[in-house]
Structure formats: structure tokens, C-alpha cells
Scaffold this motif. Structure first.
Motif, PDB file in Angstrom:
ATOM      1  N   GLY A 193       0.887  -1.597  -0.242  1.00 41.37           N
ATOM      2  CA  GLY A 193       0.009   0.168   0.340  1.00 41.37           C
ATOM      3  C   GLY A 193       1.112   1.031  -0.098  1.00 41.37           C
ATOM      4  O   GLY A 193       0.059   2.836  -0.194  1.00 41.37           O
ATOM      5  N   THR A 241       4.205   7.303   0.445  1.00 40.42           N
ATOM      6  CA  THR A 241       3.277   8.194   0.508  1.00 40.42           C
ATOM      7  C   THR A 241       2.395   6.427   0.518  1.00 40.42           C
ATOM      8  O   THR A 241       2.294   5.327   0.069  1.00 40.42           O
ATOM      9  N   GLY A 242       1.469   7.168   1.005  1.00 38.93           N
ATOM     10  CA  GLY A 242       0.348   5.771   1.293  1.00 38.93           C
ATOM     11  C   GLY A 242      -0.987   6.632   1.049  1.00 38.93           C
ATOM     12  O   GLY A 242      -1.139   7.609   0.733  1.00 38.93           O
ATOM     13  N   ALA A 243      -1.762   6.282   1.573  1.00 45.91           N
ATOM     14  CA  ALA A 243      -3.419   6.573   1.028  1.00 45.91           C
ATOM     15  C   ALA A 243      -3.679   8.019   2.179  1.00 45.91           C
ATOM     16  O   ALA A 243      -4.651   8.820   1.781  1.00 45.91           O
ATOM     17  N   GLN A 244      -2.756   7.931   3.370  1.00 47.30           N
ATOM     18  CA  GLN A 244      -3.403   9.691   3.951  1.00 47.30           C
ATOM     19  C   GLN A 244      -2.290  10.360   3.733  1.00 47.30           C
ATOM     20  O   GLN A 244      -1.702  10.768   4.707  1.00 47.30           O
ATOM     21  N   PRO A 325      -9.852  11.944   7.015  1.00 45.38           N
ATOM     22  CA  PRO A 325     -10.954  11.575   6.840  1.00 45.38           C
ATOM     23  C   PRO A 325     -11.703  12.590   6.532  1.00 45.38           C
ATOM     24  O   PRO A 325     -13.071  13.171   5.511  1.00 45.38           O
ATOM     25  N   ASP A 329      -6.960  17.582   3.357  1.00 44.67           N
ATOM     26  CA  ASP A 329      -5.265  18.093   3.087  1.00 44.67           C
ATOM     27  C   ASP A 329      -5.337  18.645   3.249  1.00 44.67           C
ATOM     28  O   ASP A 329      -5.964  19.530   3.760  1.00 44.67           O
TER      29      ASP A 329
END
Length: 524
Positions: A193, A241-244, A325, A329
């Protein structure tokens, strides 16, 4: 009675001797990755029992069991034994320093290790204490754990240190000590991921710099690290870098040409009630900047409000990431707050004190790069503490967008163009009001579509049936007012009329407050 007292004294003496011997062994075994001396890799019977209790609870909650980590276990054992020996109960040893310091010295490169200490009469009570927290320590998305249990007989007491981490990368053995000029290859793999691997280094001399990353044919990544920027401490940070958003996967300290330093206390010199943590952090940031010959940052109330809101969001909803969420950002948070900046950046940190949190930032090359960025002029600092006592720190750095009066900028541009034409012996351009309207409409269209183009200008020229022998439409986007050097075709003698349209507008790709410019040149 006398024989009972004698027996008790004898038992205490044996326990004390064992503690001292174990402590000496623990100190001797705080080793580097590349040391040939072995670490005690397996948990003891008592530590295995605690691990079993935790993993049964995790399975019941639908979580994967935690894997045992020998390095974490070694430091956890050392800390539990040290607390008993020196009769204290805290996360920092008066003689050995912080747990974070000892983890790095043992060769643990994880950027964030969660810590819990407790004292219980029965090992089963460890789980009871953990369950009392709003966010139980053992039910977090960690992957590895180290447990240190030190037990005494009189009174019967178990002193327990738990260290847990979510491994985001797997790093091959790398030295903690090196010689000046030495070159080493760093190899690692990222967790599922994660992508966009990065290596950032903060050397003892000079500025923070990036190192090229190579994708290995066998899988994973590698980078060549050269210790060629003086003797001292090199901080090597692996990012991805990930989903968040961006994350730090590993941080390593390598001491080049100097011995590994002794422990240094990181607890706050001032009690929290006697000093504002935000003020403490600002003072440390600016001291670091001034040491590097940079101007101090100005504390900005608007940026601080954005930073505090994000820290509260993380503390209340129990996450630690740049992307929320709920609020997105940093760019989205600034836009909702109506803040326009030429450039911006965000640092995040956790700790049990302001000093511990800012120490983590200073030791991170990527965060340090933001702190020492000469372009930044202001900072917002926001702090929130969760129910478990963990401090969440957000820093928002900014550089103000230049304030440009578009009418004055247009007049100044025409003046400079005509001055340059005069130097060439060419007649001045005459500004045309109709062409100004068309140019402004084209600039508004570019800002709305977030891309350069001339279609709107050409369409309006046709609609208004403007007669000309030659025409040229010039466009650009910039943060500052444009100059004559950006429009050299306007210096050609065949053109006699000009329309100028400047419009301020945000760009999704370039940032807020961009200046969109259209010039229409006509040959009558």
C-alpha cells in the motif's frame, strides 16, 4: 522470628544482586545492527504469557496477532529492570536516557514506537490496565511488540514495559557507526500500500538533501549513502506515500568519525503548567533557524487556528496523518479558512511533552527541511492531548502571496514595454479599452479552467469584428507581476495597439493567488 528476617534479607540480597547483574548485561547488550554479539531474541516465560494475553485479545477484536521483536524486547527488559533498580516509575531513565534514545542505539529504526509501562501484582492484570484506556494500547494497528517483565518476590510485583510499532518497511542491516568518506548501500522494502520511496539525509554540515532511490530487480529499493559531509551525526530518513499522505517509514542515526553520544534528558525543563507548549516549540524552532543564519518565523494566528483544529481532529479521532477523513489535506484546510499562501508545508509530531515532540521534528530530515526553509516567513502551531496523555503537534509553515494591484501592475507593464521599445527606436504601444476587456475576459477564463489558453480572446475578437492586419495573443501565469522580459513579441515594431488583462485566481495545480495575464497585440 529471627530466622524469618534473616531469610527475607537473604532473598532481597539475591534479588538485588540478580537485578544488578541483569542490568549490567542489559547495558552491555545495547548494540548496533552490525554488532557480532547476539541479542536475546526470544521472550521469557513471563513475557510470553503477556504476549499470549495480548494476542488473544487482538484475535477476539478481529486484529492480527503481534509479532515478537527482539530489539524492542531488549530495550523493554532494560527499562523494566532499570525502574526497579533505581526505584522510579517513568518513561525516562535518570541514568540511561529516554526509551527512544535506547531504541536507536539498539538499532531500531522505526520512526514511532508506542510505549506503556505498568506495575501489577499478577500478569493477568496487565490486560485489565490496558483495557481501561479509551484507546487500548494492545488494540492498535501495530505489527510488532517487545515486552520487558521484571518480577520481584517481596513484595510480589511485576514491572512491565510494552513497546509496539507498526512496521512500514523492512530495512536490511545498516551500521550505526561509520568513518568519514565511507560509502554504504542501504536496502529496504516497503509495506503493502506504500509507494514513492524517498531517502532524505540531514548531515552534520550543510543542508538537508535527497538521495536517488533505485528499484531492485529482486524487489524493494536501494540507495547509496556517502558519509562525505563532515564528521558528526547523519540522520537518514526513509519516506513513502500512502492513502493518508506522506509517511516516514524509518529513521536511522549514524555517527561518523565520532563515538555514539551518551543519553541526554528530553523531559521538559519547565512543568507544563508553567509554560505554554506552543511558545516552547516556537522558541526552539526559531533558535534552530537563527543558528542556521535564518530569520525567525512569525507566529500567525490564522495558521495556528488551522494547526490546532488538525491536532484536535487527530487526538479526538485517534489517527496520525496529514490527510484527515473529515477535513482532507493541508491545502483543503487552508482554502476553507480563506488563507492564501504562495507556498506552505505541514509538520506533524507526537510525544508526551512539547520538548519530546519538537526533538522528534528536529531529528527528522524531512521535517527539518521545512523548519529551515528560508522562504517561510510565518508558522502556525497547534497542540492537542488525547485521553491517553499523548501530545499531537501540528506546525503549518507559510510564505505570503505577494499583494499585487492588478490595475497598477498593468500600467507598470505597459510603461516597461514602451520604455524598452523607445530604447529600440520604436513607437510606443497605444492601450485600447476594448482590447483590455477582451484580454481580461480571456484571463478570467484561464483562471476558471486552471490552464493557459487563447480561445476566449480569439472568439471575442471575431464577435466584435475588430479589424486588424496582424494579431498576437500572449498568455502566462505567475505568482508575481509580469515584466517586459516575459513578452518579447511586444517589442516588435509592427504592433501598435495593446490590450492587457490581469486576473488573480487560485490554481488547483499551482496553488492559491496565481496571477493570470493576457496580452493582445494588434497591427492596425
Amino acid at each position: 522470628m529471627l530466622w524469618r528476617k534473616a531469610l527475607r534479607a537473604f532473598i532481597l540480597m539475591l534479588a538485588g544482586a540478580a537485578a544488578m547483574a541483569w542490568q549490567a548485561a542489559a547495558q552491555d547488550s545495547r548494540l548496533f545492527y552490525n554488532s557480532p554479539a547476539p541479542l536475546r531474541s526470544e521472550p521469557s516465560r513471563e513475557e510470553q504469557k503477556v504476549l499470549g494475553l495480548i494476542n488473544r485479545a487482538r484475535l477476539g477484536a478481529g486484529l492480527a496477532p503481534l509479532a515478537w521483536d527482539g530489539l524492542l524486547g531488549q530495550v523493554a527488559r532494560e527499562h523494566s529492570a532499570d525502574m526497579v533498580r533505581h526505584k522510579y516509575f517513568a518513561y525516562e531513565s535518570p541514568t540511561l536516557g529516554s526509551i527512544t534514545y535506547r531504541l536507536h542505539r539498539a538499532g531500531c529504526s522505526a520512526p514511532s514506537v508506542r510505549q506503556v509501562i505498568c506495575q501489577v501484582g499478577a500478569l493477568e492484570d496487565v490486560l485489565k490496565q490496558l483495557n481501561e484506556a479509551r484507546h487500548p494500547f494492545h488494540l492498535e494497528p501495530d505489527t510488532h511488540i517487545g515486552i520487558g517483565v521484571y518480577s520481584t518476590w517481596l513484595p510480589p510485583l511485576h514491572t512491565v514495559t510494552l513497546l509496539a510499532v507498526q512496521r512500514l518497511s523492512e530495512v536490511a542491516s545498516f551500521p550505526m557507526l561509520a568513518e568519514p568518506g565511507e560509502t554504504r548501500r542501504l536496502e529496504w522494502r516497503l509495506a503493502v500500500g506504500l509507494g514513492d520511496p524517498r531517502v532524505v539525509i540531514s548531515p552534520p554540515q550543510g543542508v538537508v538533501y535527497d538521495v536517488p532511490v533505485v528499484t531492485r530487480a529482486s524487489g524493494g529499493y536501494s540507495a547509496v549513502i556517502s558519509f562525505d559531509r563532515g564528521a558528526g551525526k547523519y540522520v537518514i530518513q526513509l519516506g513513502a506515500t500512502g492513502a493518508q499522505g506522506p509517511v516516514i517509514t524509518d529513521v536511522m542515526y549514524v555517527y561518523v568519525g565520532v563515538p555514539y553520544p551518551p543519553p541526554v534528558a528530553t523531559v521538559d525543563a519547565t512543568p507544563e503548567g508553567e509554560g505554554n507548549p506552543e511558545t516552547i516549540i516556537l522558541a526552539r524552532l526559531n533558535a534552530e533557524r537563527m543558528n542556521s543564519g535564518l530569520r525567525p518565523l512569525r507566529l500567525d494566528a490564522r495558521l495556528s487556528a488551522v494547526a490546532r483544529a488538525h491536532s484536535r481532529d487527530m487526538a479526538e479521532h485517534h489517527f496520525f496523518a496529514h490527510v484527515s477523513p473529515r477535513t482532507g489535506d493541508l491545502d483543503e484546510r487552508l482554502k476553507r479558512a480563506g488563507i492564501r499562501l504562495k507556498s506552505s508545508a505541514e509538520n506533524l509530531s507526537q510525544g508526551r511533552s512539547a520538548v519530546e515532540a519538537v526533538a522528534g521534528l528536529m531529528n527528522s530530515p524531512a521535517h527539518r527541511r521545512h523548519i529551515l526553509n528560508p522562504e517561510f516567513e510565518q508558522v502556525g502551531i497547534g497542540i492537542a492531548r488525547d485521553d491517553d496523555g499523548v501530545l499531537y503537534v501540528t506546525q503549518v509553515f507559510g510564505q505570503e502571496s505577494p499583494t499585487v494591484d492588478v490595475q497598477l501592475a498593468a500600467k507598470s507593464l505597459l510603461h516597461r514595454l514602451n520604455a524598452a521599445r523607445a530604447d529600440r527606436g520604436i513607437a510606443p504601444l497605444a492601450r485600447d479599452a476594448v482590447l483590455d476587456e477582451i484580454a481580461a475576459a480571456n484571463s478570467r477564463a484561464m483562471a476558471g479552467e486552471d490552464k493557459l489558453g487563447t480561445a476566449q480572446a480569439k472568439q471575442l475578437l471575431d464577435q466584435k469584428s475588430i479589424r486588424f492586419r496582424g494579431c498576437q495573443v500572449l498568455v502566462m501565469v505567475s505568482t508575481d507581476a509580469p515584466g517586459a522580459e516575459h513578452f518579447t513579441p511586444a517589442l516588435e515594431g509592427q504592433f501598435s495597439a495593446i490590450g492587457i488583462g490581469l486576473v488573480r485566481g487560485d490554481s488547483r495545480t499551482l496553488g492559491p493567488g496565481m496571477l493570470w495575464t493576457t496580452l493582445i497585440l494588434l497591427q492596425r
